[in-house]
Design an enzyme around this catalytic site. Structure first.
Site, PDB file in Angstrom:
ATOM      1  N   ASP A  50      56.373  25.675  28.427  1.00  0.00           N
ATOM      2  CA  ASP A  50      55.230  25.283  29.505  1.00  0.00           C
ATOM      3  C   ASP A  50      55.836  25.121  30.954  1.00  0.00           C
ATOM      4  O   ASP A  50      56.878  24.536  31.212  1.00  0.00           O
ATOM      5  CB  ASP A  50      54.731  24.101  29.120  1.00  0.00           C
ATOM      6  N   SER A 116      43.886  35.831  43.371  1.00  0.00           N
ATOM      7  CA  SER A 116      42.425  36.291  42.858  1.00  0.00           C
ATOM      8  C   SER A 116      41.493  36.343  43.998  1.00  0.00           C
ATOM      9  O   SER A 116      41.552  35.578  44.866  1.00  0.00           O
ATOM     10  CB  SER A 116      41.671  35.398  42.079  1.00  0.00           C
ATOM     11  N   TYR A 140      38.716  27.018  40.102  1.00  0.00           N
ATOM     12  CA  TYR A 140      39.715  28.149  39.704  1.00  0.00           C
ATOM     13  C   TYR A 140      40.187  28.958  41.062  1.00  0.00           C
ATOM     14  O   TYR A 140      41.432  28.943  41.376  1.00  0.00           O
ATOM     15  CB  TYR A 140      39.075  29.385  38.998  1.00  0.00           C
ATOM     16  N   LYS A 144      43.957  28.692  42.967  1.00  0.00           N
ATOM     17  CA  LYS A 144      44.546  29.637  43.385  1.00  0.00           C
ATOM     18  C   LYS A 144      44.911  29.551  45.072  1.00  0.00           C
ATOM     19  O   LYS A 144      46.043  29.908  45.583  1.00  0.00           O
ATOM     20  CB  LYS A 144      43.984  31.021  43.155  1.00  0.00           C
ATOM     21  N   ARG A 219      31.041  43.680  41.412  1.00  0.00           N
ATOM     22  CA  ARG A 219      32.305  43.593  41.337  1.00  0.00           C
ATOM     23  C   ARG A 219      33.249  44.629  41.555  1.00  0.00           C
ATOM     24  O   ARG A 219      32.668  45.542  41.190  1.00  0.00           O
ATOM     25  CB  ARG A 219      32.885  42.756  40.063  1.00  0.00           C
TER      26      ARG A 219
HETATM   27  N1  LIG Z   1      41.947  38.933  34.134  1.00  0.00           N
HETATM   28  C1  LIG Z   1      41.668  39.159  35.484  1.00  0.00           C
HETATM   29  O1  LIG Z   1      40.662  39.555  35.467  1.00  0.00           O
HETATM   30  C2  LIG Z   1      42.240  38.121  36.267  1.00  0.00           C
HETATM   31  C3  LIG Z   1      41.559  38.326  37.700  1.00  0.00           C
HETATM   32  C4  LIG Z   1      42.123  37.665  38.936  1.00  0.00           C
HETATM   33  C5  LIG Z   1      43.440  36.907  38.351  1.00  0.00           C
HETATM   34  N2  LIG Z   1      44.154  36.679  37.473  1.00  0.00           N
HETATM   35  C6  LIG Z   1      44.981  35.878  37.230  1.00  0.00           C
HETATM   36  O2  LIG Z   1      46.197  36.862  36.673  1.00  0.00           O
HETATM   37  C7  LIG Z   1      47.089  36.064  35.625  1.00  0.00           C
HETATM   38  C8  LIG Z   1      46.980  36.526  34.207  1.00  0.00           C
HETATM   39  O3  LIG Z   1      45.758  36.781  33.704  1.00  0.00           O
HETATM   40  P1  LIG Z   1      45.365  37.110  32.375  1.00  0.00           P
HETATM   41  O4  LIG Z   1      44.038  37.782  32.283  1.00  0.00           O
HETATM   42  O5  LIG Z   1      46.516  38.173  31.630  1.00  0.00           O
HETATM   43  O6  LIG Z   1      45.309  35.795  31.385  1.00  0.00           O
HETATM   44  P2  LIG Z   1      45.763  35.387  29.965  1.00  0.00           P
HETATM   45  O7  LIG Z   1      45.126  34.235  29.421  1.00  0.00           O
HETATM   46  O8  LIG Z   1      45.891  36.555  28.925  1.00  0.00           O
HETATM   47  O9  LIG Z   1      47.438  35.121  30.121  1.00  0.00           O
HETATM   48  C9  LIG Z   1      47.850  33.893  30.552  1.00  0.00           C
HETATM   49  C10 LIG Z   1      49.112  33.592  29.944  1.00  0.00           C
HETATM   50  O10 LIG Z   1      49.647  32.478  30.744  1.00  0.00           O
HETATM   51  C11 LIG Z   1      50.194  31.509  29.654  1.00  0.00           C
HETATM   52  N3  LIG Z   1      49.986  30.178  30.141  1.00  0.00           N
HETATM   53  C12 LIG Z   1      48.677  29.506  30.565  1.00  0.00           C
HETATM   54  N4  LIG Z   1      49.195  28.133  30.913  1.00  0.00           N
HETATM   55  C13 LIG Z   1      50.516  28.215  30.594  1.00  0.00           C
HETATM   56  C14 LIG Z   1      51.423  26.903  30.963  1.00  0.00           C
HETATM   57  N5  LIG Z   1      50.872  25.830  31.379  1.00  0.00           N
HETATM   58  N6  LIG Z   1      52.583  27.337  30.872  1.00  0.00           N
HETATM   59  C15 LIG Z   1      53.318  28.503  30.335  1.00  0.00           C
HETATM   60  N7  LIG Z   1      52.390  29.218  30.038  1.00  0.00           N
HETATM   61  C16 LIG Z   1      51.101  29.193  30.346  1.00  0.00           C
HETATM   62  C17 LIG Z   1      49.207  31.508  28.562  1.00  0.00           C
HETATM   63  O11 LIG Z   1      49.932  31.499  27.282  1.00  0.00           O
HETATM   64  C18 LIG Z   1      48.875  33.330  28.502  1.00  0.00           C
HETATM   65  O12 LIG Z   1      50.033  34.035  27.909  1.00  0.00           O
HETATM   66  C19 LIG Z   1      46.233  34.515  35.741  1.00  0.00           C
HETATM   67  O13 LIG Z   1      47.080  33.762  36.603  1.00  0.00           O
HETATM   68  C20 LIG Z   1      45.073  34.860  36.445  1.00  0.00           C
HETATM   69  O14 LIG Z   1      44.312  33.932  37.116  1.00  0.00           O
HETATM   70  C21 LIG Z   1      43.296  37.515  36.251  1.00  0.00           C
END
Ligand SMILES: NC(=O)c1ccc[n+]([C@@H]2O[C@H](COP(=O)([O-])OP(=O)(O)OC[C@H]3O[C@@H](n4cnc5c(N)ncnc54)[C@H](O)[C@@H]3O)[C@@H](O)[C@H]2O)c1
Length: 321
Positions: A50, A116, A140, A144, A219
């Site tokens: 974590d 984001s 959220y 960020k 979007r």
């Molecule tokens: N998917 C989108 O459309 C999008 C858009 C804008 C920003 N983001 C950002 O991109 C990043 C990745 O997004 P994603 O879609 O791959 O999400 P996801 O949920 O698939 O992946 C996030 C990963 O972070 C890990 N995680 C969460 N909290 C944790 C902690 N406390 N310690 C260790 N690991 C932890 C989870 O286990 C997961 O594997 C995020 O920071 C998200 O805010 C995503």
């Protein structure tokens, strides 16, 4: 180079890890979850950890000595963040501070941060430029924005070099089709619409009374492969030119939710039963990027981000699950 990827078991992180490995980088993953995508990238070293545990992160960073960190780990649902703001500030903001502190203590100075388009909130000026007004419409986006603001101060006071990439809406699968979007629970429109089409189930469209051309949210969609390519370019740029900056990663083209529904119908050749629901709390009306800055700074440009190509890629991936 050696890159430590937090959240490397997640959707974007696992595709990033695959791309880094394919480009001959050494990869260390830190994620609190071990799953099949970690197995798929087994050439990467994995720590189940974590990010809130700063001492453990420091130990890992001191042992591994990566050249840079890409920080994806975090919570991602805008809607959930309006119900559980404390959780979002804890994981996204404190978690990032924990990582930054561990990096400083371990002497690691280069960070790419997953930010984001949610940092902007509702804005009168579309497409959105990086210097535009930032008034997040949900915790959220605020979680960020706080990290971005901290990063500016860590650059000014501690020479921590960082680029914040402000993603717009991600979708699509890895180039080989083996890794794709599977959030639990899923809140993103493209996988939800595809699932509804596949199962003949009702698809909930949140809000048709927004001040947009057809009343539904607009979007900017970006293919995950284009996004990961932007990270690769950002990494080498940051190593060669240490700095602090933020870039939009979007295409500059907006698609309404109705247009997404139409594209899903076209690609899947299936009917989609659309049910209009009230607006979801925290959703901004229109988020479309001006991506001139990243194009000029990194020479990046999206290659796979036409909506139809994104939906096709996500549909092919869904068919394999
Ligand atoms: N998917 C989108 O459309 C999008 C858009 C804008 C920003 N983001 C950002 O991109 C990043 C990745 O997004 P994603 O879609 O791959 O999400 P996801 O949920 O698939 O992946 C996030 C990963 O972070 C890990 N995680 C969460 N909290 C944790 C902690 N406390 N310690 C260790 N690991 C932890 C989870 O286990 C997961 O594997 C995020 O920071 C998200 O805010 C995503």
């Amino acid at each position: 180079m050696k890159v430590l990827v937090t959240g490397g078991a997640g959707y974007i992180g696992s595709i990033m890890v695959q791309m880094l490995l394919n480009n001959d980088h050494e990869v260390v993953i830190v994620d609190r979850t071990k799953n099949s995508t970690v197995e798929a990238n087994k050439r990467a070293k994995f720590y189940q950890q974590d990010i809130l545990d700063m001492a453990k992160l420091e130990e890992i960073l001191k042992t591994e000595q990566p050249n840079a960190v890409i920080h994806f780990a975090g919570l991602i649902s805008m809607e959930e963040s309006t119900r559980k703001p404390e959780l979002y500030f804890k994981v996204n903001t404190f978690g990032s501070l924990s990582l930054i502190t561990a990096m400083l203590n371990a002497g690691i100075n280069n960070l790419i941060f997953s930010s984001s388009a949610g940092v902007y909130g509702n804005t009168d000026v579309v497409p959105i430029v990086e210097s535009g007004v930032k008034k997040p419409t949900n915790p959220y986006g605020e979680s960020k924005l706080l990290v971005e603001q901290m990063l500016l101060w860590f650059w000014r006071t501690k020479n921590l070099s960082s680029l914040s990439l402000r993603y717009y809406n991600l979708a699509g699968a890895s180039s080989d089709g083996s890794l794709g979007e599977t959030h639990e629970p899923e809140t993103h429109i493209i996988p939800l619409a595809l699932q509804a089409a596949q199962e003949g189930a009702e698809f909930k469209l949140f809000g048709d009374d927004y001040p947009t051309t057809d009343g539904t949210c607009v979007r900017d969609y970006i293919h995950v492969v284009d996004l990961c390519q932007a990270h690769l370019m950002a990494l080498s740029s940051l190593i060669n030119d240490p700095r602090h900056d933020a870039y939009n990663v979007g295409t500059g083209r907006g698609w309404s939710n109705r247009q997404v529904v139409d594209t899903v119908k076209k690609i899947t050749q299936k009917e989609l039963l659309v049910k209009i629901e009230v607006r979801r709390p925290g959703d901004a009306a229109e988020l479309v990027a001006d991506s001139t800055k990243i194009k000029q700074a990194l020479g990046w440009k999206p290659q796979h981000s036409d909506l139809a190509e994104i939906v096709q890629s996500a549909w092919e991936y869904a068919g394999k699950q």
